[in-house]
Scaffold this motif. Structure first.
Motif, short mmCIF file in Angstrom:
data_model
loop_
_atom_site.label_atom_id
_atom_site.label_comp_id
_atom_site.label_asym_id
_atom_site.label_seq_id
_atom_site.Cartn_x
_atom_site.Cartn_y
_atom_site.Cartn_z
N ALA A 4 0.83 -1.21 0.00
CA ALA A 4 0.00 0.00 0.00
C ALA A 4 0.87 1.26 0.00
N ALA A 5 1.97 1.23 0.73
CA ALA A 5 2.86 2.40 0.79
C ALA A 5 3.53 2.64 -0.56
N GLU A 6 3.96 1.57 -1.23
CA GLU A 6 4.59 1.70 -2.54
C GLU A 6 3.60 2.22 -3.58
N LYS A 8 0.94 4.06 -2.99
CA LYS A 8 0.67 5.47 -2.69
C LYS A 8 1.83 6.34 -3.19
N GLN A 9 3.07 5.88 -3.00
CA GLN A 9 4.23 6.64 -3.45
C GLN A 9 4.22 6.79 -4.98
N LYS A 10 3.90 5.73 -5.69
CA LYS A 10 3.84 5.79 -7.16
C LYS A 10 2.73 6.73 -7.63
N ILE A 11 1.58 6.64 -6.99
CA ILE A 11 0.46 7.52 -7.37
C ILE A 11 0.87 8.98 -7.18
N TRP A 12 1.48 9.31 -6.05
CA TRP A 12 1.87 10.70 -5.80
C TRP A 12 2.98 11.14 -6.75
N SER A 13 3.86 10.22 -7.14
CA SER A 13 4.89 10.56 -8.13
C SER A 13 4.25 10.92 -9.46
N VAL A 14 3.27 10.15 -9.88
CA VAL A 14 2.57 10.43 -11.14
C VAL A 14 1.82 11.75 -11.04
N VAL A 15 1.16 12.00 -9.92
CA VAL A 15 0.42 13.25 -9.73
C VAL A 15 1.36 14.45 -9.76
#
Length: 187
Positions: A4-6, A8-15
């Motif tokens: 879940a943490a990974e 979330k990190q990928k989603i925020w990187s894309v955003v």
């Protein structure tokens, strides 16, 4: 599988990357939508057509700088990393945009006004030269296996949304021919 943490990190990187790409393309294309107001404010002439064409030529010089920006900033990204390079391009675009937005009209400072606008536009073009490739490569590198196309699509999608956003925000009064300054057209 991602934790879940990974995820979330990928989603925020894309955003973050898509938001920066959105802002850069917004800054670049808003110039075209305000071409008539920019022409009146910075390229005054007895002919409204000549003012508009001067404004569009200034819009075009940004495209001339893109190959140089791709070469220079691409090398910078290769040496300093994608994040540092993308932050630099975003900062350069912001400086170019601010220099155009804060330049007084030709009525106030004469020939210096169009020169400052052209310089700001050159800086915007230089910055935009590496944006497409830099963002696409970054998104491809962080993509999960089997999802590269989905991740990289956010680059193009954010650009298209920026262009639509500019079109929606531009007031219809920006094309009026009463000689209003750019700042009153933007407000």
């Amino acid at each position: 599988m991602l934790t879940a943490a990974e995820r979330k990190q990928k989603i925020w990187s894309v955003v973050r990357v898509s938001s920066g790409n959105f802002l850069e393309m917004y800054d670049f294309f808003v110039f075209a939508y305000y071409a008539s107001a920019i022409g009146r404010a910075f390229f005054p002439s007895h002919s409204e057509f000549a003012s508009l064409m001067s404004s569009f030529m200034t819009f075009g010089v940004g495209f001339l700088m893109r190959p140089l920006g791709a070469i220079v900033l691409g090398a910078y990204i290769d040496h300093r990393g994608r994040r540092a390079g993308l932050l630099l391009t975003l900062g350069l675009m912001a400086i170019g945009t601010l220099s155009i937005g804060l330049t007084p009209g030709a009525a106030a400072i004469g020939l210096l006004a169009p020169l400052l606008v052209v310089a700001g536009r050159l800086l915007q073009g230089f910055s935009a030269g590496v944006e497409l490739g830099g963002v696409s490569v970054y998104l491809s590198e962080i993509a999960t296996p089997g999802n590269k196309g989905f991740y990289v699509a956010w680059q193009s999608g954010s650009q298209q949304v920026a262009v639509m956003f500019v079109a929606l925000l531009v007031p219809s009064r920006s094309g009026r021919g009463d000689g209003a300054s750019l700042s009153s057209s933007v407000a």
